[in-house]
Write a protein that holds these residues in place. Structure first.
Motif, PDB file in Angstrom:
ATOM      1  N   ALA A 183       8.185  58.429  -0.125  1.00 48.69           N
ATOM      2  CA  ALA A 183       8.583  59.599  -0.850  1.00 48.69           C
ATOM      3  C   ALA A 183      10.198  59.612  -0.774  1.00 48.69           C
ATOM      4  O   ALA A 183      10.897  60.138  -1.824  1.00 48.69           O
ATOM      5  N   PHE A 184      10.767  59.182   0.289  1.00 43.94           N
ATOM      6  CA  PHE A 184      12.393  59.595   0.645  1.00 43.94           C
ATOM      7  C   PHE A 184      12.498  58.602   1.870  1.00 43.94           C
ATOM      8  O   PHE A 184      12.447  58.727   2.721  1.00 43.94           O
ATOM      9  N   PRO A 185      12.785  57.199   1.116  1.00 45.40           N
ATOM     10  CA  PRO A 185      13.268  56.300   2.270  1.00 45.40           C
ATOM     11  C   PRO A 185      13.942  56.484   3.225  1.00 45.40           C
ATOM     12  O   PRO A 185      15.188  57.075   2.884  1.00 45.40           O
ATOM     13  N   LEU A 186      13.816  56.182   4.511  1.00 45.65           N
ATOM     14  CA  LEU A 186      14.366  56.468   5.791  1.00 45.65           C
ATOM     15  C   LEU A 186      15.222  55.303   6.467  1.00 45.65           C
ATOM     16  O   LEU A 186      15.591  55.570   7.726  1.00 45.65           O
ATOM     17  N   ALA A 187      14.980  54.193   5.884  1.00 50.65           N
ATOM     18  CA  ALA A 187      15.801  53.059   6.400  1.00 50.65           C
ATOM     19  C   ALA A 187      15.188  52.542   7.989  1.00 50.65           C
ATOM     20  O   ALA A 187      15.795  52.701   8.702  1.00 50.65           O
ATOM     21  N   LEU A 188      13.848  52.729   7.896  1.00 52.02           N
ATOM     22  CA  LEU A 188      13.239  52.923   9.307  1.00 52.02           C
ATOM     23  C   LEU A 188      13.239  51.710  10.138  1.00 52.02           C
ATOM     24  O   LEU A 188      13.276  51.868  11.424  1.00 52.02           O
ATOM     25  N   THR A 189      14.033  50.615   9.624  1.00 47.59           N
ATOM     26  CA  THR A 189      14.194  49.197  10.498  1.00 47.59           C
ATOM     27  C   THR A 189      15.393  48.951  11.079  1.00 47.59           C
ATOM     28  O   THR A 189      15.765  48.114  11.715  1.00 47.59           O
ATOM     29  N   SER A 190      16.469  50.224  10.577  1.00 42.01           N
ATOM     30  CA  SER A 190      17.661  50.039  11.481  1.00 42.01           C
ATOM     31  C   SER A 190      17.941  50.999  12.378  1.00 42.01           C
ATOM     32  O   SER A 190      17.174  51.968  12.874  1.00 42.01           O
ATOM     33  N   TRP A 191      18.805  51.049  13.202  1.00 40.15           N
ATOM     34  CA  TRP A 191      19.422  51.976  14.315  1.00 40.15           C
ATOM     35  C   TRP A 191      19.727  53.176  13.721  1.00 40.15           C
ATOM     36  O   TRP A 191      20.302  53.138  12.479  1.00 40.15           O
ATOM     37  N   PRO A 192      19.349  54.397  14.249  1.00 36.20           N
ATOM     38  CA  PRO A 192      19.743  55.637  13.394  1.00 36.20           C
ATOM     39  C   PRO A 192      21.290  55.924  13.922  1.00 36.20           C
ATOM     40  O   PRO A 192      21.852  55.213  14.651  1.00 36.20           O
ATOM     41  N   SER A 193      21.728  56.952  13.472  1.00 37.78           N
ATOM     42  CA  SER A 193      23.050  57.598  13.694  1.00 37.78           C
ATOM     43  C   SER A 193      23.327  57.624  15.071  1.00 37.78           C
ATOM     44  O   SER A 193      22.380  57.811  15.959  1.00 37.78           O
ATOM     45  N   LEU A 194      24.526  57.700  15.514  1.00 35.67           N
ATOM     46  CA  LEU A 194      24.815  58.047  16.983  1.00 35.67           C
ATOM     47  C   LEU A 194      24.524  59.318  17.324  1.00 35.67           C
ATOM     48  O   LEU A 194      24.044  59.553  18.650  1.00 35.67           O
ATOM     49  N   GLU A 195      24.465  60.254  16.512  1.00 38.36           N
ATOM     50  CA  GLU A 195      24.119  61.634  16.905  1.00 38.36           C
ATOM     51  C   GLU A 195      22.559  61.593  17.209  1.00 38.36           C
ATOM     52  O   GLU A 195      22.137  62.199  18.126  1.00 38.36           O
ATOM     53  N   ALA A 196      21.786  61.002  16.472  1.00 42.01           N
ATOM     54  CA  ALA A 196      20.486  60.587  16.731  1.00 42.01           C
ATOM     55  C   ALA A 196      20.080  60.040  18.200  1.00 42.01           C
ATOM     56  O   ALA A 196      19.270  60.629  19.000  1.00 42.01           O
TER      57      ALA A 196
END
Length: 393
Positions: A183-196
């Motif tokens: 429903a809202f793609p979250l780019a699951l296969t990349s690293w997240p932000s540095l904040e995360a």
């Protein structure tokens, strides 16, 4: 202009709320209230949510603790947020995004912690299973719905991405996260932000040290046992040399503070070194490895401490016995609601889907939102007896 960031300017690799990828349900500017950034709004929505308030009666280490001094999911989340903000400020990251991620990271936990999760996962074994991290996204995007215009809290993409991938890129995901990502793609296969990534390490630092504090208070750990961990022993001996006549309980609190400080400073130094040369958040996501991290030496020490804590605290025989009782309570509730849906609150029973797997997932959603004490009271109401042995402190 940046406000409230101390002396540090925004780092080039920090997330910028002015360039957020937006929200699943776009909001009209006329609905905005007050001069807040996108990430400040996210944090505030989390703090004001029902699911966040429920954390005050959800298990951290000890199930349904009787003592007022033991940590629960809410106090743990606040401590994680404090540590996360310190690290974010030192690195020039967005503190509001970091804080939002820290505050929301445990929202998906059902009552009784991992014991409750195990029971729900077993109950949904033929329906896709249950995962607390995916359920955090499900709660924030679909279940906790205080707004008229849309379901969920409608948080920014960066918060949802960070919660989904706080431990790194994802391959296989369960049904809940798969539906939300569609429903809202979250780019699951990349690293997240540095904040995360910082929020995830702040979580490690908080529970590594505060669980020691609670374990000592409850008598499940002893100082002599802790001395088997070299870097803990080193901190303790330094405290003894500096404060030889201080009461032991104060020295133990100093030990926890000292270890947190050591780990925070280590993360700041190692992360700053790894981030050198990065010019944007995209560089963090495309780096192919974690940017926020402990140094190699401390990472090894921290892994050893975790193994120790699992052996001596989390898997303590008394803890396991209590967890098994909690698992049976959760499983009993699921079975009861499955057989007699009218036992659920009217607002949940009235919208129970007719077909599987949606029926069972709806029941699991209901149970997962419960606090420890509400689950106990529901069990007593349905089965006519209060479950015993659900608090060992």
């Amino acid at each position: 202009m940046d406000h409230g960031r101390g002396v540090n300017a925004r780092a080039p690799y920090a997330s910028d709320p002015a360039h957020s990828r937006g929200r699943e349900f776009p909001l009209e500017a006329a609905l905005a209230r007050g001069p807040r950034s996108a990430f400040q709004r996210d944090r505030d929505r989390i703090v004001h949510s029902i699911s966040f308030r429920r954390l005050r009666h959800k298990t951290q280490v000890f199930i349904a603790p009787d003592g007022d001094h033991y940590r629960v999911r809410l106090t743990h989340s606040l401590e994680v947020a404090q540590i996360g903000r310190v690290i974010a400020r030192a690195l020039g990251l967005d503190e509001d995004l970091t804080e939002a991620l820290c505050l929301a990271h445990d929202i998906g936990h059902p009552p009784f912690g991992h014991a409750g999760e195990d029971a729900l996962d077993a109950a949904l074994a033929a329906r896709g299973g249950f995962d607390h991290n995916a359920h955090a996204l499900r709660t924030l995007m679909r279940l906790d719905s205080p707004y008229i215009e849309h379901d969920g809290l409608n948080l920014s993409w960066e918060v949802l991405e960070g919660l989904a991938k706080h431990n790194g890129p994802l391959g296989m995901v369960n049904w809940a996260l798969e539906e939300l990502d569609a429903a809202f793609p979250l780019a699951l296969t990349s690293w997240p932000s540095l904040e995360a990534q910082v929020a995830a390490l702040a979580d490690d630092i908080a529970y590594d040290n505060h669980d020691i504090d609670d374990g000592l208070r409850a008598g499940f750990l002893t100082l002599d046992e802790l001395m088997s961990q070299p870097f803990v022993a080193e901190q303790w001996h330094a405290i003894e040399r500096k404060f030889p006549h201080a009461p032991k309980d104060r020295k133990l609190r100093e030990l926890v503070r000292s270890q947190i400080g050591l780990m925070v400073n280590d993360v700041i130094g190692e992360t700053a070194a790894r981030a050198q040369g990065m010019a944007s958040p995209a560089d963090v996501r495309g780096s192919g490895r974690a940017t926020a991290a402990f140094s190699a030496a401390l990472a090894e020490e921290e892994r050893g401490l975790k193994r120790f804590m699992y052996d001596r605290l989390y898997h303590h025989p008394q803890q396991l016995q209590t967890a098994e009782r909690a698992r049976l309570v959760t499983a009993g509730l699921f079975a009861a609601y499955s057989q007699q849906p009218e036992l659920m609150a009217e607002s949940w029973e009235c919208c129970l889907p007719e077909h599987e797997p949606q029926t069972s997932r709806h029941i699991a959603d209901y149970i997962a939102g419960m606090t420890d004490r509400f689950a106990i009271s529901e069990y007593a109401r349905i089965f006519g007896k209060t479950p015993e042995g659900l608090s060992n402190v």
